[in-house]
Design a protein around this motif. Structure first.
Motif, PDB file in Angstrom:
ATOM      1  N   LYS A  22       0.758  -1.451   0.074  1.00  0.00           N
ATOM      2  CA  LYS A  22       0.119  -0.116  -0.256  1.00  0.00           C
ATOM      3  C   LYS A  22       0.693   1.262   0.069  1.00  0.00           C
ATOM      4  CE  LYS A  22      -1.460  -1.480   3.760  1.00  0.00           C
ATOM      5  NZ  LYS A  22      -1.135  -2.760   3.848  1.00  0.00           N
ATOM      6  N   THR A  24       4.260   1.992  -0.617  1.00  0.00           N
ATOM      7  CA  THR A  24       4.966   1.635  -2.374  1.00  0.00           C
ATOM      8  C   THR A  24       3.778   2.115  -3.274  1.00  0.00           C
ATOM      9  OG1 THR A  24       5.984  -0.057  -1.065  1.00  0.00           O
ATOM     10  CG2 THR A  24       6.527  -0.111  -3.495  1.00  0.00           C
ATOM     11  N   GLU A  43      11.623   0.154   2.416  1.00  0.00           N
ATOM     12  CA  GLU A  43      13.131  -0.211   3.067  1.00  0.00           C
ATOM     13  C   GLU A  43      14.303   0.699   3.513  1.00  0.00           C
ATOM     14  OE1 GLU A  43      11.924  -0.932  -0.095  1.00  0.00           O
ATOM     15  OE2 GLU A  43      11.572  -2.998   0.259  1.00  0.00           O
ATOM     16  N   SER A  61       3.566   0.585   8.408  1.00  0.00           N
ATOM     17  CA  SER A  61       2.829   1.837   7.893  1.00  0.00           C
ATOM     18  C   SER A  61       1.876   1.525   9.801  1.00  0.00           C
ATOM     19  CB  SER A  61       1.772   1.625   6.963  1.00  0.00           C
ATOM     20  OG  SER A  61       2.135   1.964   6.009  1.00  0.00           O
ATOM     21  N   GLY A  83      -1.427  -1.993   7.990  1.00  0.00           N
ATOM     22  CA  GLY A  83      -2.342  -3.173   7.387  1.00  0.00           C
ATOM     23  C   GLY A  83      -2.058  -4.293   8.633  1.00  0.00           C
TER      24      GLY A  83
END
Ligand SMILES: Nc1nc2c(ncn2[C@@H]2O[C@H](COP(=O)(O)OP(=O)(O)OP(=O)(O)O)[C@@H](O)[C@H]2O)c(=O)[nH]1
Ligand SMILES: [Mg+2]
Length: 694
Positions: A22, A24, A43, A61, A83
């Motif tokens: 998400k 990214t 990263e 996140s 997530g």
């Protein structure tokens, strides 16, 4: 950022399982649209929406982040959500204001636990949905397999609009099923995610035709006129198909599937285009239901109506103060607007309006209906609140509060930090509705309750970073209690003869067990003035204090009747103080003789799990000395199990249930009653108590 009319606004939440891509994808959308010049990486901790130091450190996140950008004359308010299950509260908050949820699903892992959890929330809130199948460049990626899973879990409304061209290493583009066109993304980094159109490769032409026909048939059934023309052999134009599709999306009955790679920038520009073309504008969503006085009314998203804003997120910043994110549901919010919070009755002036892209602020001249904005320094407004014109106290149903699942006890590392700790916790609670702070006077612990271990460790990290308070965490003590099981008597005698004025008081006490939950009862049976009337309350006070400070095992004493049936006094040396001491000493002695036992708290546990896990969960509850009270179906393949379980056995149930069910279970716990602790466990508890007192 300039202002956009509602028809040109798209509020889009990116949701899905942790690690699906998400953040990214948010980065890719911002980069392809030119909103940022460099494509950051999770990263490296350089993405726009994972900017919190705690997010950078962990590479995941932790809270929802707003990232608006322009695409093709539209403003897309992207909401990147976490997530990880602990932070599902923010998924809920984002879906409350989103007009479209884009489910990011990894083509390697497929549909996962949190994908389904987010789907349930979106369905509950009736939010239109589409799906982005990501990571098609990765080894073991499969669009077909993922699509099958999506259909299986989310039904026949799942409708692919694209097919990947190549997969894994050879993934290079997508085939658009509506227009029968191929889009190749082979321009390298300089192309910034722009595609070159071409023809569909021969080796997939047959398959493409089949899926195309299925898609078209799936779309035309929604419209009788189209259906008729289609059956008569007419070719329906992509524009017409798209418009009909958009209606299905609006009604949350069709869930388009597109695909690509967020890292390789494949299919990203097309996703943005789909969001603009088939994603609902705020005006296409049904009017919001609000409470007005005792009744209910509906408010349409009209920029010329009275101003109404809904607060979906609050962030505590130690320097700027509080930042409040809101969606304007109606009217147009302008700088210096004066609105009222009907919950707190606070009159709030919205000084400067701005939006935020990750952590960067950007001024807004207004926030019209449908748009999302932010404002600093509101005095008394929190997440879930409504801001309405003074005199029209309408209230939008608030964000449903989450029940905390896990607690830890915290102590400030340096003694003088108690006040700072409380201020910090208060501010963090403001931004985080899933966080609770409480004090247990029995165990003398400050408790922090939240959604799970990660959530709570983030909170303690934030306390340190934002408010400069370092805390140690302790295990939460179980609030055991003591009571007696027999009757006994004792003489409480307090006598001191040192020099001049002495102390003298004697109270004869009888203790008897009472029913569970009866508490403390004091009976005054003194006759003939063996204790003068004015000193009897002191006896009772002495007993009450002794009970509170702890009985034989050091825990508070309950469910005891104490009768004071005789006593002695001295005309000069007796005082309130001496009778208080007599009461306290007498009680301790009588208690020790009355077969004292420990009581343990018992909680009512309600667990909801998929039927497949029911056996495991019940077996586990048995091992925890639980007593199952009942099971019933929750519908949709889930089972509700209620059980009475000793509280000490479920202190970390959040963690245990998650591993037992792979994250598919949820539960609530509530204190129910106190019960005798089985005698073979007494030793263990008293030893632990002695340990923790060291
Ligand atoms: N190969 C490949 N890797 C990807 C792609 N999208 C994301 N990743 C990688 O997957 C990992 C997780 O990506 P994130 O963007 O952090 O995933 P997320 O969904 O935001 O995760 P949470 O914030 O924890 O919910 C990172 O290492 C990304 O680089 C992709 O399209 N292809
Ligand atoms: Mg993320």
């Amino acid at each position: 950022m300039k202002s956009f009319p509602p028809a040109r606004i798209r509020n889009v939440a990116l949701v899905g399982h942790g690690g699906a891509g998400k953040t990214t994808l948010a980065e890719a959308l911002l980069y392809c649209s030119g909103a940022i010049n460099r494509q950051g990486r999770v990263e490296d901790g350089t993405t726009t929406t994972d900017f919190d130091p705690e997010e950078v450190k962990r590479g995941i996140s932790l809270s929802l982040a707003l990232a608006p950008f322009e695409h093709d004359g539209y403003k897309i308010n992207l909401l990147d959500t976490p997530g990880y299950a602990d932070f599902v509260g923010d998924v809920h908050a984002a879906l409350r204001v989103a007009d479209l949820a884009v489910f990011v699903v990894s083509a390697v892992e497929g549909v996962e636990v949190q994908t389904e959890a987010a789907w349930r929330i979106a369905a509950q809130l009736d939010v239109p949905r589409m799906i982005f199948v990501n990571k098609l460049d990765r080894e073991r990626a499969s669009f077909e397999r993922t699509l099958d899973e999506l259909r299986e879990k989310f039904g026949a409304g799942v409708a692919p609009l694209e097919l990947p061209i190549g997969e894994e290493l050879s993934f290079r583009g997508v085939a658009d099923l509506l227009t029968d066109t191929a889009y190749f993304y082979e321009g390298g980094p300089d192309a910034k995610g722009r595609a070159t159109p071409g023809t569909i490769p021969d080796d997939m032409a047959d398959r493409e035709h089949t899926v195309h026909d299925n898609l078209v048939e799936g779309i035309v059934v929604a419209d009788d006129d189209l259906m008729e023309r289609y059956l008569e052999g007419e070719t329906i134009s992509p524009k017409e198909l798209e418009d009909t599709l958009a209606l299905g999306v609006d009604q949350a009955s069709v869930f388009p599937v597109v695909c690509g790679s967020a890292v390789k920038l494949v299919g990203i520009d097309r996703l943005a285009q789909f969001i603009c073309e088939i994603g609902p504008s705020p005006q296409r969503r049904p009017p919001v239901k609000v409470r007005a006085g005792d009744g209910e009314t509906e408010i349409a998203s009209d920029p010329d109506g009275p101003a109404l804003a809904f607060v979906f997120k609050t962030v505590a910043d130690p320097y700027v103060g509080k930042v409040t994110f809101f969606k304007t549901l109606s009217g147009t919010v302008r700088p210096d607007a004066q609105l009222t919070n009907p919950r707190t009755h606070a009159d709030e002036r919205l000084h400067g309006l701005f939006t935020m892209r990750g952590k960067e602020q950007d001024t807004l001249s207004e926030v019209p209906a449908g748009d999302i904005g932010a404002v600093a320094k509101l005095s008394d407004t929190g997440t879930g609140d409504t801001l309405a014109p003074k005199g029209t106290p309408v209230v939008v149903p608030t964000i449903q509060a989450l029940e905390p699942a896990l607690s830890i006890a915290i102590v400030p590392r340096s003694k003088g930090d108690e006040d700072k700790l409380m201020i910090g916790l208060h501010r963090l609670q403001d931004e985080d509705p899933a966080l609770r702070v409480s004090r247990n006077d029995e165990t003398k612990q400050t408790l922090l309750s939240g959604m799970g271990e990660t959530h709570l460790s983030i909170v303690t990290e934030r306390l340190a970073r934002k408010f400069g308070v370092e805390v140690n965490t302790e295990e939460v003590r179980v609030p055991y209690r003591e009571t007696i099981t027999a009757q006994a008597e004792a003489e409480g005698k307090y006598k001191k003869q040192t020099g001049g004025h002495g102390q003298f008081g004697v109270a004869f006490l009888r203790v008897e067990p009472l029913d569970r939950g009866a508490g403390f009862e004091f009976v005054d049976k003194i006759v003939g003035g063996s204790i003068p009337r004015q000193f009897i309350p002191a006896v009772e006070k002495g007993i009450a204090e002794a009970m509170a400070t702890g009985g034989v095992f050091g825990f508070p004493v309950v469910d005891v009747r104490v009768t004071c049936f005789d006593g002695k006094y001295h005309p000069v040396d007796s005082s309130e103080m001496s009778f208080k001491m007599a009461g306290s000493l007498g009680f301790r002695e009588a208690m020790a003789k009355a077969s004292p036992v420990l009581l343990e708290p018992i909680s009512m546990l309600e667990v909801v799990v998929p039927v497949a896990h029911q056996g495991d969960v019940m077996g586990d509850l048995n091992a925890r000395r639980g007593r199952v009270q009942g099971t019933e179906s929750a519908g949709t393949g889930e089972q509700i199990i209620t059980a009475l379980v000793p509280t000490s056995e479920v202190m970390r149930y959040a963690i245990d249930l998650r591993s037992l069910t792979g994250g598919r279970g949820r539960f609530t716990l509530e204190h129910d009653h106190y019960d005798l602790l089985p005698s073979h466990l007494t030793d263990r508890v008293t030893k632990a108590m002695a340990e923790s007192a060291k």
